[in-house]
Every structure is written in structure tokens, then in C-alpha cells.
Design a protein around this motif. Sequence first.
Motif, PDB file in Angstrom:
ATOM      1  N   ARG A 127     -12.018   1.846  -1.777  1.00 50.58           N
ATOM      2  CA  ARG A 127     -10.908   0.900  -1.949  1.00 50.58           C
ATOM      3  C   ARG A 127      -9.879   0.999  -0.836  1.00 50.58           C
ATOM      4  O   ARG A 127      -8.965   0.187  -0.750  1.00 50.58           O
ATOM      5  CB  ARG A 127     -10.212   1.161  -3.294  1.00 50.58           C
ATOM      6  N   MET A 128      -9.956   2.039  -0.005  1.00 50.55           N
ATOM      7  CA  MET A 128      -8.919   2.290   1.003  1.00 50.55           C
ATOM      8  C   MET A 128      -9.300   1.767   2.379  1.00 50.55           C
ATOM      9  O   MET A 128      -8.455   1.659   3.246  1.00 50.55           O
ATOM     10  CB  MET A 128      -8.685   3.805   1.138  1.00 50.55           C
ATOM     11  N   ARG A 138      -7.164  -0.678   4.407  1.00 54.18           N
ATOM     12  CA  ARG A 138      -5.747  -0.590   4.050  1.00 54.18           C
ATOM     13  C   ARG A 138      -5.061   0.374   5.010  1.00 54.18           C
ATOM     14  O   ARG A 138      -5.732   1.036   5.789  1.00 54.18           O
ATOM     15  CB  ARG A 138      -5.608  -0.141   2.594  1.00 54.18           C
ATOM     16  N   LEU A 175      -5.310   8.697   3.540  1.00 55.94           N
ATOM     17  CA  LEU A 175      -4.833  10.071   3.710  1.00 55.94           C
ATOM     18  C   LEU A 175      -4.388  10.616   2.354  1.00 55.94           C
ATOM     19  O   LEU A 175      -4.741  11.728   1.959  1.00 55.94           O
ATOM     20  CB  LEU A 175      -3.646  10.044   4.674  1.00 55.94           C
ATOM     21  N   LEU A 176      -3.624   9.805   1.615  1.00 56.94           N
ATOM     22  CA  LEU A 176      -3.123  10.260   0.320  1.00 56.94           C
ATOM     23  C   LEU A 176      -4.251  10.364  -0.699  1.00 56.94           C
ATOM     24  O   LEU A 176      -4.279  11.301  -1.498  1.00 56.94           O
ATOM     25  CB  LEU A 176      -2.033   9.312  -0.198  1.00 56.94           C
ATOM     26  N   SER A 177      -5.205   9.415  -0.680  1.00 57.83           N
ATOM     27  CA  SER A 177      -6.242   9.453  -1.715  1.00 57.83           C
ATOM     28  C   SER A 177      -7.187  10.626  -1.491  1.00 57.83           C
ATOM     29  O   SER A 177      -7.575  11.292  -2.448  1.00 57.83           O
ATOM     30  CB  SER A 177      -6.999   8.129  -1.774  1.00 57.83           C
ATOM     31  N   PHE A 201      -6.366  13.350   0.052  1.00 60.85           N
ATOM     32  CA  PHE A 201      -5.529  14.515  -0.221  1.00 60.85           C
ATOM     33  C   PHE A 201      -5.507  14.806  -1.724  1.00 60.85           C
ATOM     34  O   PHE A 201      -5.577  15.974  -2.148  1.00 60.85           O
ATOM     35  CB  PHE A 201      -4.118  14.228   0.298  1.00 60.85           C
ATOM     36  N   ALA A 202      -5.446  13.727  -2.531  1.00 61.06           N
ATOM     37  CA  ALA A 202      -5.429  13.895  -3.985  1.00 61.06           C
ATOM     38  C   ALA A 202      -6.721  14.541  -4.466  1.00 61.06           C
ATOM     39  O   ALA A 202      -6.700  15.465  -5.285  1.00 61.06           O
ATOM     40  CB  ALA A 202      -5.222  12.537  -4.663  1.00 61.06           C
ATOM     41  N   SER A 223     -12.885   7.730  -3.698  1.00 61.61           N
ATOM     42  CA  SER A 223     -11.555   7.742  -3.097  1.00 61.61           C
ATOM     43  C   SER A 223     -11.447   6.966  -1.799  1.00 61.61           C
ATOM     44  O   SER A 223     -10.344   6.756  -1.311  1.00 61.61           O
ATOM     45  CB  SER A 223     -11.104   9.186  -2.863  1.00 61.61           C
ATOM     46  N   PRO A 246      -3.843   3.392   7.014  1.00 65.71           N
ATOM     47  CA  PRO A 246      -4.513   4.699   7.041  1.00 65.71           C
ATOM     48  C   PRO A 246      -3.823   5.746   6.169  1.00 65.71           C
ATOM     49  O   PRO A 246      -4.466   6.665   5.682  1.00 65.71           O
ATOM     50  CB  PRO A 246      -4.461   5.109   8.518  1.00 65.71           C
ATOM     51  N   LEU A 247      -2.504   5.544   5.936  1.00 64.34           N
ATOM     52  CA  LEU A 247      -1.794   6.533   5.128  1.00 64.34           C
ATOM     53  C   LEU A 247      -2.311   6.556   3.702  1.00 64.34           C
ATOM     54  O   LEU A 247      -2.278   7.578   3.028  1.00 64.34           O
ATOM     55  CB  LEU A 247      -0.298   6.244   5.131  1.00 64.34           C
ATOM     56  N   MET A 248      -2.816   5.414   3.216  1.00 65.20           N
ATOM     57  CA  MET A 248      -3.289   5.376   1.839  1.00 65.20           C
ATOM     58  C   MET A 248      -4.540   6.230   1.683  1.00 65.20           C
ATOM     59  O   MET A 248      -4.677   6.966   0.707  1.00 65.20           O
ATOM     60  CB  MET A 248      -3.591   3.930   1.420  1.00 65.20           C
ATOM     61  N   ILE A 281      -9.051   9.668   7.678  1.00 64.92           N
ATOM     62  CA  ILE A 281      -8.994  11.110   7.887  1.00 64.92           C
ATOM     63  C   ILE A 281      -9.288  11.767   6.555  1.00 64.92           C
ATOM     64  O   ILE A 281      -8.518  11.635   5.601  1.00 64.92           O
ATOM     65  CB  ILE A 281      -7.619  11.532   8.421  1.00 64.92           C
TER      66      ILE A 281
END
Lengths: 323, 288
Positions: B86-87, B90, B96-98, B100-101, B83, B92-94, B35
Amino acid sequence: MSSMLRRPFFWIIALAVTAFALAPVYGNDVSLRESLLLDALYITLASNLNLMLGYAGYVNFGSIVFFGLGGYICVWLVNSYSWPLAPSLIVAGVGVSGLALIFGLGILRLRGAFFALATIGVIEAVQAFVENFTPWGGSAGIYLSGEIFKPLGGPAHALWVIYFMMVAVMGLSLYLSYAIKTSKFGLGLLAIGQNEDAAAILGVPTSRYKALVYSVSAFLPAIAGGLYFFKSAFIQPSDAFDLSLSTEALVVGMLGGEGTVTGVAVGAFLYEELRGYLLTSSTFANFQLVVSGALLLLIVLFFPGGLMGFVYSRFPRTQKVLE
Amino acid sequence: MLGIFASIIDGVLVGLVYGLAAMGLTLIWGVMDVINLTHGAMIVAGMFALFLLTSALGLNPYAALPPVLIGGFLVGVALYWISIHRMVGRPPLMSLLSTFAVNLVLIGVGTAVWGTALFNVDVSLPGITMGRYTFPGAHILAAVLAAVIAAALYLFLQRTRLGKSVRAVANNREAAELVGIPTTRVLAISVGLGVALAGLSGVLIGTLFPFTVLSGDGYQLKGFVVTVLGGFGNPVGALLGGVALGLLEGAVTPFVPVSWTLVIEFVLFVLVLIAFPAGIFRSRRGAL
């Protein structure tokens, strides 16, 4: 409880809280007190977010809603009904927890990323509601008169009282995180975080636990919000539901190491000190969001375990002492 | 009565643009289960590209589309490598955070440069008049362009070799790799396309409404709702979802304050998800 008293970590928290409470008292250092008050606020917000994020593995982008609503309920009771501070804070905490339980039963039926998206919707919904809610002053907000500090012994004295209360809320947050982590409830949450389906099959009442932790994680932030906005004597929607504070709570959780009690607290402390430095430096004042974004990206990409992940891997023995 | 009718027609027109705004989000979501929370910021980037190109270079607003398409694609490929790469694979929350950053960084730079002031691009096109109501020309042209872009994306995904590999990767990444599709490159291209679509929709929205650096969030939220309504990665579904949303807004705006429409849409989002828990998605996944 007696078994808690024998654990070293219990006393580490007690020591940290005492240090917080006493540090500004020596030399009557008001600027140190203000800085530590923000530290205590960040630690409270991050520790409670960690109950969702670190334990149950649910990203809550809207944790600031609890803080803002708590602030509104408290300020409103003090202003419109002339309630004293303490009962207003308790009503704010209980009320927001109850609301969170109702919201939680709805949106926690969503899993993972969908839940995270729904929490963004919760912020929008609550903010739209407050901006249109005339008893709370709509988008103009509520101003408190200087009179409210009288029962606390005048403004100067009141600020000290509020500081000690905030430190107490921080201490309660840390003990809550610790108590939940070592309980059966916490074990269930950690199982949900690992694999929700497997946890459900093994008999963890997943929906009840999730709704409960969502509600519990609302209680202390709501009280912190009440204290914070009572201290400012002013509240308006854009301050109360400031998305960047929600974000920073996430950054702090990841920085310290999600799912740990120590890491999140230390992360919050370090982050707030860094933020204070950035805000006062002329170069970075406008780039605070950029710095937290870049920090979050680096952590997520390269150090997903955060600070405590690093400490645990370098000094495995610390795992036995520092939760 | 005619007022409601006109409001609904305009809802459909704007809804097509919402559909386009959601298309990039749902494409990336469908292809790699990521996402992209920078989507709103990318829409805003399109708006500001429009503003700069029209005010500094004096370009016609619609001439901003091709440079934004190319620039958006390049930015998207860069975003993938920074971003998302690498995700993938992994939790899905990771991602989302990357993402988002990255969004925080973009919004932070945007507010530092432009503040949160309101910007506006004037488009003067003759409208179509029906009785007492005039449908603005910009709305009609934006809706037509949104439909054309969606059709182009549909043809790309269905008819070209690269489009077919995008669908193959969405369907089953390992199998796609096994038959020799360079999956990493396809993922990077998909993100490029998604961001380019966000930029294009930003240009079109910029011709309709005034905007600020923070406007993207609202369109991103609408994008989530559209994705839920229209299904993953499907340009036609996104367009239909957008129209449904536009219809809802058109039908609702005469009766409730504007600040409530997002809330109503989000309640709809949660209700649809609860009514079809993971259902419409899982069956749709890979059915690009």
C-alpha cells in the motif's frame, strides 16, 4: 499576543494545563500524580517531535537524544557542581538546543529519508560518546544523593514541585506548537513539508528554517529530560537514550494526527494511559513494543490522518477551533 | 606492522559479509524506493534460524543456508503484502514508518521470547596461519560464500528473464507495466529476495560473531553506509562498499575503542551524502 488571547484555542490549552495541575492536588492523589507526570512527559516529547514531523515533514528517529542529553547535563551540574535545579534545567535546555543547531546545520542538508537515517546515526554517536565519557560516569551513569531534594523542601515536597514544573513544560510545549503553527515561520515549515523545492523557490529560507525548528524542538524535551532524571536521582545511557521512547513519540504523533496540536496531545495522553495499562497487565507486560508497532502499522496503513484526521472529516467545524 | 596488515585482511573478509548484509537492503531500496527498516530484524531472524537449526537439529552451520533462503523469501513476500504494497508510490516517509512498525513488532516478539542474552554458534574450521597471525576459517569461508551469493544475484539480475524484469521495474515502473511486466508480482519477488539475502547474511554473520536479538540494528546501519558507498541495488557495488567499510574498520580498530566504529561509519555516511547531495543516487537509480 493580544490576538492570541482572543482565540478560543488559547484558552482550551490553558484549561487543559490547569486541569492537569489541579487534578492530583485534590485528595493528594500521589499515584494519579505519577501517571499524569508521564502523560505530561509524553505530551512534551510528542509535541516537540511534531514540530519536525508534522510541520516540516522530517522524520526524526532520534528525538530522544534531546531528552537524554538534557537529563545528563542537568544531573551532572546538580551532582558535580551542586547547582540548584532551575539554572541546571535552563543550561540543559539552552545547551542541547545549541548542540542541535550545530548538528542540524550538518544533517539537515540531507533530505527526507536520508535525514531520517542520519538521525539514527545521531543516537548511535551520542550514546557512544556518553558511554565513553568519564565525567558522566561512562556506561555506569550518575547517581544523585538524597541531599539534592533538600532545597525543594524534602523528597515528598520536591516531587510535587517537579510535577508542577513538568506540567508547566507541557503547557509551554503546547503553546509553542500553537504559536509556531500560526506564525509565518510555521507557514514556512508547512510549505517545506508540502514541497521543499517549491517552498525554496517561493522564498522560504528552507535551510535556516529547518535548522531552527530542529534546534527549537530540542529545547523543551531537554528540560523535560532534566526534570525526569533529577526526579529519578539516577541516569545511565541505556535509560537516557532509550530508543523505544523515541519510537513512542513517533507513534503518538501519528496516532493523534501529525501536524495538529490537539491531536498529538490527546494521542500522547491516550497512548500513555494504554501503555500504563499494558505494563501492569500480566499478559502484555512483555509485549509493549509489539503493541506500539502494531498500532503504528495500522495507523500508517489505514488512518494516515490519525485521530484528528478522523475528527476533522466527521466534524469539519472543529477545524476552526482545534488546531 | 604485521598486526595492522592482518587486521586489514580480516577487515576485507568481514567486509564481504557486510556487503552481503547490505545487498538485500539496497536491492529493495533500488527497485521501489522503499527503505526496509525491518532489514536488521531479518538479519537477526537469520541468526536465530542458524542457532535453532544447529542446536536443535544438530545441522552443520552452513547447511542452514538453503532453508533460510527459502524461508526468508516467503517471509519477504508476506512482508511486501503486509507493509509495503500500500506504500509504493506514496511519500517515502510512509514506507519508512510502516516497515519501522513491523520492525518494532518483530523486535518486541524477539525480546519477549529470547530476552537480550548473547547467543553463540561454534564453528570449528581450520584457519590459515601467516606468521604469528591466524585467519579464522569461518571468516574465510563466510567471505567466499558472500562473494558466491553476490555473483549468483548478479547473474540472476543480468541473465534471467525475471531478473531483467526486476531491473526494468527499478528503471521505470510505468514503462515496465506498459510492456506487460506484472510489476506487483516483481515487487513482491524483489522484497522476497531482499529479505532472503538478509537472512543469508544473518546466517553467515552468526558463524562469525556472537549475537543478540538487538544485533540487527548495527548491521542495518552498516547497510545504509554500504548503500551510500556502493550505489543502489547493485550487488557488485554493495560488495565493494562492504569491503570499503571492512577495510575502514580493519584500519581503525587497532586505534580506537570498538564502540566508536559505528560512529565513524555514520559520520562517513553523512559526509558522503553531503558531498554528493542526491547526486550519486539519482544517476544510479534504475541503473541496477
